[in-house]
Structures are given as C-alpha cells and as structure tokens.
Design a protein around this motif. Structure first.
Motif, PDB file in Angstrom:
ATOM      1  N   LYS A  60      26.482  47.004  44.725  1.00 34.38           N
ATOM      2  CA  LYS A  60      25.138  46.486  44.925  1.00 34.38           C
ATOM      3  C   LYS A  60      25.079  45.543  46.119  1.00 34.38           C
ATOM      4  O   LYS A  60      24.117  45.539  46.873  1.00 34.38           O
ATOM      5  N   ARG A  61      26.109  44.744  46.267  1.00 34.84           N
ATOM      6  CA  ARG A  61      26.130  43.766  47.357  1.00 34.84           C
ATOM      7  C   ARG A  61      27.026  44.206  48.510  1.00 34.84           C
ATOM      8  O   ARG A  61      27.022  43.585  49.558  1.00 34.84           O
ATOM      9  N   ASP A 102      27.416  47.369  50.882  1.00 34.44           N
ATOM     10  CA  ASP A 102      26.746  48.641  51.167  1.00 34.44           C
ATOM     11  C   ASP A 102      27.767  49.713  51.544  1.00 34.44           C
ATOM     12  O   ASP A 102      28.920  49.440  51.876  1.00 34.44           O
ATOM     13  N   GLU A 123      31.674  44.378  40.670  1.00 34.66           N
ATOM     14  CA  GLU A 123      31.343  43.187  41.450  1.00 34.66           C
ATOM     15  C   GLU A 123      31.273  41.953  40.555  1.00 34.66           C
ATOM     16  O   GLU A 123      31.041  42.051  39.348  1.00 34.66           O
TER      17      GLU A 123
END
Length: 286
Positions: free
Chosen positions: A94-95, A97, A150
C-alpha cells in the motif's frame, strides 16, 4: 503420443447366382504380445522418469558449480522453453508502489526464472521503511510473486525529543515530525516503547476506549496513565490491565461513563476504584 481413431465402412455383401449369400470371412486383429506391451510400458516409464529428473535438476542443482558451457546450454534451453520472468504479482503493498518494487528487486533479464536471486530480492524489500516482512516465490513458468506485510502504525513514540511511529508490537520503524500523524495517540515515558505491546493488545479488545485515547504515559517504567479525548485520565495498575479495561468498558456501556465531564479514574486498587473530577492542569499522576 497422439492416438487417432479411424472408422471403416462395411463392404456390401454380394449374392451368388443361385441367390445364396457368399460366406462371410472374418479378419482377426492381432493383439500385441506381452513382450511388446512391456516394451511400450518401458518407453512410457522412461519418458516420465526423464521428465521428473529434469525438473528436479533444474530446481535443486547448484548451477554455479557446473562448467560454464554446460550451464549456458541449460539456461538457454530453459529460456527457449519459456522459463523467463515475464510477470510480477504483488500483494500487500500500500505504501510501497510497484514501480519502486521493480527498482528494488533488480530482475536479471539475462537469466531464467531459476537464476533470479530471490533471497537478495527479499532482503532489499525488507530493508524498506514500511515493510515488516516480504516473501518472494516463483510461479512457473514465468511469474515472480511478492507478498509484503507492511507495518501498521499504532502510536507516536516520543523519545529524546524525537517522534517515531511504532506498530502494535512496539517496534519503531519511521521517524516523523511532531505535527504528523496526530490522529495516533502519543506514547511517552521511560520504557514506553518496550511495554506498548501489552497495552495495544488490551486496547484491541476495547475499541470504545481505544478510539478515545490521545496519549499514554509510562510511569516509573511500571504502569500506564491513559489520557482520553475530553480530558478524562485513567490511572492503570502495574498488572492485569486487560481486566481493568474490561471493567472500565463495562461501566461505560452501562452508564456512558466516558461521555460526561472529564474525570480522574484511579484503578490501581485491587477491589475498588476512585472517581473524581479531573483538575484542568493535571497531565499525569504518580
């Protein structure tokens, strides 16, 4: 081995001059002998064994130990067979890319999918700030899959004038400015980082309290003071904080305890609790 089936038409029967029919003749179809069947079975078995052996060799043999000519021929055969990296599958990112992931993994386009150093890929991914863990797997014939986990920020940890985000295990993973991530509670006090895991686990069971938490102060490296939105202060004991938070949550459900005027709720005593008005100037007790 491809097997085809053919159909034949029956020839028309001719009548004799006397009106009778000619006698039918039967053609016997010779069945393969036992020896021929065993030979055919041997060919099939040898083919399966060779295919299995080849797969085992390509998956487990250390190609770096082979002569360069042999290695080159084998890699060339695998590339011709389609065992090259053509597709990437990424989950959990998600953080980080996908463009950044491609930069980090550094695919060797001259090598086959078996020649990619997936351990080094994993290490480079796990060195990223937001990545807690990474798993890299091959999906034959031409896909690499990346499963990332994450960090999930739980609180801001203030230590020596610096603010870091910590996850629910109390692991700090990124430094932030004071005005960032203000939606997360602030954790302060000596030993707060090491003890935040137990507090986070207890708050997970009581979201009605967790959503009101603005800060948690570690007092004397022994216990917590919780400051809630609206000004209420909760003084927890050293041990059994999960039980105390359950008691507090039950009282709030029955009496909307946390929705009223700011209070000071001292839960350090074993058999009772003390509730009083919270002084406006009070930040944390001893």
């Amino acid at each position: 081995m491809v097997t085809s089936k053919m159909t034949t038409k029956k020839p028309k029967q001719k009548k004799s001059k006397t009106g009778g029919k000619k006698a039918r003749t039967k053609t016997a179809i010779a069945k393969p002998s036992l020896r021929e069947r065993m030979r055919l079975f041997g060919f099939v078995f040898a083919g399966c064994l060779a295919a299995t052996g080849a797969a085992f060799v390509w998956l487990f043999v250390d190609f770096s130990a082979l002569p360069s000519q042999t290695l080159g021929a084998g890699q060339s055969a695998l590339r011709s067979a389609g065992f090259t990296v053509k597709t990437l599958e990424v989950s959990g990112a998600k953080r980080v890319d996908e463009e950044r992931i491609q930069e980090l993994i550094k695919i060797d386009h001259s090598a086959t999918i078996f020649g990619q150093d997936i351990a080094a890929m994993r290490d480079r991914l796990e060195a990223q700030t937001w990545v807690a863990s990474a798993r890299v797997t091959r999906k034959l014939p031409n896909t690499l899959r990346f499963d990332l986990t994450e960090h999930q920020p739980f609180a801001r940890w203030q230590l020596n004038g610096k603010i870091r985000l910590v996850n629910k295990a109390g692991i700090p993973f990124i430094m932030v400015r004071l005005n960032q991530w203000r939606q997360l509670p602030l954790i302060v006090g000596p030993g707060a980082g090491e003890a935040v895991g137990t507090l986070a686990a207890a708050l997970d069971e009581h979201p009605d309290i967790a959503k009101r938490l603005t800060s948690a102060t570690r007092v004397g490296k022994r216990r917590w003071d919780l400051a809630l939105r609206g000004g209420t202060l909760i003084k927890l004991p050293e041990d059994d904080i999960a039980h105390k938070l359950s008691q507090l949550s039950r009282m709030h459900t029955q009496n909307a305890l946390l929705d009223g005027a700011p209070m000071r709720i001292d839960m350090r005593m074993e058999q009772m609790l003390a509730i009083s008005a919270a002084p406006n100037s009070e930040v944390s007790g001893r």
